[in-house]
Design a protein around this motif. Structure first.
Motif, mmCIF file in Angstrom:
data_model
loop_
_atom_site.group_PDB
_atom_site.id
_atom_site.type_symbol
_atom_site.label_atom_id
_atom_site.label_comp_id
_atom_site.label_asym_id
_atom_site.label_seq_id
_atom_site.Cartn_x
_atom_site.Cartn_y
_atom_site.Cartn_z
ATOM 1 N N ILE A 202 1.048 -1.336 0.308
ATOM 2 C CA ILE A 202 -0.005 -0.010 -0.041
ATOM 3 C C ILE A 202 0.974 1.162 -0.070
ATOM 4 O O ILE A 202 1.602 1.506 0.962
ATOM 5 N N GLN A 204 1.279 5.294 -0.228
ATOM 6 C CA GLN A 204 0.658 6.564 0.281
ATOM 7 C C GLN A 204 1.656 7.662 0.253
ATOM 8 O O GLN A 204 2.841 7.614 0.503
ATOM 9 N N ASN A 205 1.040 8.952 -0.200
ATOM 10 C CA ASN A 205 1.826 10.114 -0.226
ATOM 11 C C ASN A 205 1.158 11.012 0.713
ATOM 12 O O ASN A 205 0.073 11.511 0.687
ATOM 13 N N PHE A 206 2.091 11.641 1.328
ATOM 14 C CA PHE A 206 1.356 12.789 2.477
ATOM 15 C C PHE A 206 2.244 14.144 2.261
ATOM 16 O O PHE A 206 3.445 14.179 2.450
ATOM 17 N N THR A 246 6.765 16.220 -0.131
ATOM 18 C CA THR A 246 5.952 15.258 0.148
ATOM 19 C C THR A 246 6.565 13.979 0.927
ATOM 20 O O THR A 246 7.868 13.751 0.662
ATOM 21 N N ARG A 248 6.573 10.065 1.195
ATOM 22 C CA ARG A 248 6.207 8.586 0.602
ATOM 23 C C ARG A 248 6.283 7.441 1.462
ATOM 24 O O ARG A 248 7.271 7.320 2.229
ATOM 25 N N THR A 249 5.310 6.750 1.642
ATOM 26 C CA THR A 249 5.347 5.666 2.459
ATOM 27 C C THR A 249 4.810 4.341 1.697
ATOM 28 O O THR A 249 4.101 4.519 0.800
ATOM 29 N N LYS A 260 -2.869 -3.271 5.582
ATOM 30 C CA LYS A 260 -4.093 -2.165 5.974
ATOM 31 C C LYS A 260 -3.889 -1.478 7.274
ATOM 32 O O LYS A 260 -4.103 -0.733 7.532
ATOM 33 N N SER A 263 -1.046 0.754 7.284
ATOM 34 C CA SER A 263 -1.397 1.828 6.543
ATOM 35 C C SER A 263 -2.314 2.673 7.375
ATOM 36 O O SER A 263 -2.158 3.813 7.440
ATOM 37 N N ILE A 267 -1.750 6.712 8.872
ATOM 38 C CA ILE A 267 -2.475 7.844 8.409
ATOM 39 C C ILE A 267 -2.722 8.585 9.643
ATOM 40 O O ILE A 267 -2.534 9.848 10.008
#
Length: 274
Positions: A202, A204-206, A246, A248-249, A260, A263, A267
Motif C-alpha cells: 500500500i 501513500q503520499n502525504f 511530500t 512517501r510511504t 492495511k 497503513s 494515517i
C-alpha cells in the motif's frame, strides 16, 4: 519472434517509430498504439504508467504479449496473453532465473531497491540468487552495479538495467530479453511470470508544508510503528520525496490485513504531525 502477436504501447514518446519497427523486423506481428506524438501528449493516458488501454488491446486482438514503454522508453512493463500485468519485479525474476540457468548471471546477484517486493527477494533466494537493495532511483542501482560488477538490476516500475548490453535502463532491450526467453523456452508469458505471488503493498503520499521538517515526522512515525514492523513478513518504507514536498510511504506485508493495519496507523500518526 516469428509467430508472436505483440501489442506495443509507445506512450506517444521517444520510441514511437523504432520500437514497432524492431519487433516487426524480428518477425512479430505488431499492433502499435499511441504512436502519434504531437509534442504535448507524451504519456497521456498511455504507456507503462497507464496500461489499461494496452490490456484491452491485448485481449481484443488475442495477442501473445503487450509491451508498454514510457515516454523516454527507459522503462517497460509487460502484459501477458490473459491481460495480466508483468511488472519490473517479475521481469527481473524471469531474466535472473534464465541467466542463472545458463551461467550468465554474474555473481548470482540482482540489484533492486527498497521498494522491491519481499516476495521477489524470497523467490530469488530459493533459486540461490542474492538481492542487493539500494535507495529508490535507477541512478542508485546503476552505481551499485558498476561498483560491484553486477549485470542485472531494476525497479518495480519497469526500469530494468541489463549491463551486458547497456549501462542505462532501456525498455526495448528489457522487453526483447523476455521475448527471447519466451521463444527459447517455448513458453507463454503467463507461464514464465507465474512464479511467485507478490506481497500486498500500500503506497501513500502525504504532502507537508514548506516549513515542516520531514526528518522529525519520519522519525515520529518510525518510532510508533515498531509494533507492526517487528512482525515477520512486514516492512515499512518511509522517505522524503526527492522531487516534491511530500513524504512517501510503502506498507508491505504477507497478509493484506496486516498491510492495511500498518497503513491505517500511518494515517493516524501523520495526522498528529502534519
Amino acid at each position: 519472434l516469428d509467430g508472436l502477436k505483440i501489442v506495443i504501447d509507445c506512450a506517444n514518446g521517444a520510441a514511437y517509430k523504432v520500437a514497432p519497427k524492431i519487433l516487426w523486423e524480428l518477425g512479430a506481428t505488431v499492433i502499435p498504439i499511441n504512436v502519434t506524438p504531437d509534442g504535448t501528449n507524451v504519456n497521456e493516458n498511455s504507456g507503462s504508467t497507464f496500461p489499461k488501454n494496452l490490456i484491452n488491446k491485448v485481449i481484443e486482438f488475442k495477442a501473445d504479449v503487450g509491451i508498454a514503454l514510457d515516454g523516454d522508453a527507459d522503462r517497460s512493463i509487460l502484459v501477458d496473453e490473459n491481460g495480466l500485468i508483468v511488472d519490473g519485479d517479475k521481469i527481473l525474476a524471469i531474466i535472473a532465473k534464465f541467466w542463472k540457468k545458463n551461467n550468465n548471471l554474474h555473481k548470482n546477484t540482482v540489484v533492486g531497491t527498497i521498494m522491491t517486493n519481499k516476495s521477489l527477494e524470497n523467490y530469488l533466494l530459493q533459486n540461490k540468487i542474492n538481492l542487493i537493495r539500494t535507495d529508490v532511483g535507477d541512478r542508485n542501482i546503476t552505481k551499485s552495479m558498476k561498483e560491484k560488477g553486477f549485470i542485472l538490476g531494476g525497479e518495480p516500475s519497469g526500469h530494468i538495467i541489463l549491463n551486458k548490453y547497456s549501462s542505462t535502463g532501456d525498455g526495448i532491450l528489457a522487453s526483447l530479453e523476455v521475448l527471447g526467453i519466451m521463444m527459447v523456452q517455448n513458453k507463454k508469458l503467463s507461464s514464465l511470470a507465474n512464479i511467485y505471488e507478490p506481497y500486498p503493498q500500500i503506497i501513500q503520499n502525504f504532502p507537508i508544508k514548506a516549513n515542516q521538517e520531514s526528518k522529525n515526522i519520519i522519525n515520529h512515525v518510525k518510532s510508533k510503528i515498531k509494533k507492526f514492523i517487528g512482525k515477520k513478513n512486514a516492512r515499512l518504507i518511509i522517505r522524503k520525496s526527492g522531487t516534491e514536498n511530500t513524504i512517501r510511504t510503502m506498507s508491505e506485508a504477507k497478509d493484506i490485513e496486516l498491510a492495511k493495519s500498518i497503513s491505517a496507523e500511518i494515517i493516524n500518526l501523520m495526522k498528529e504531525k502534519i
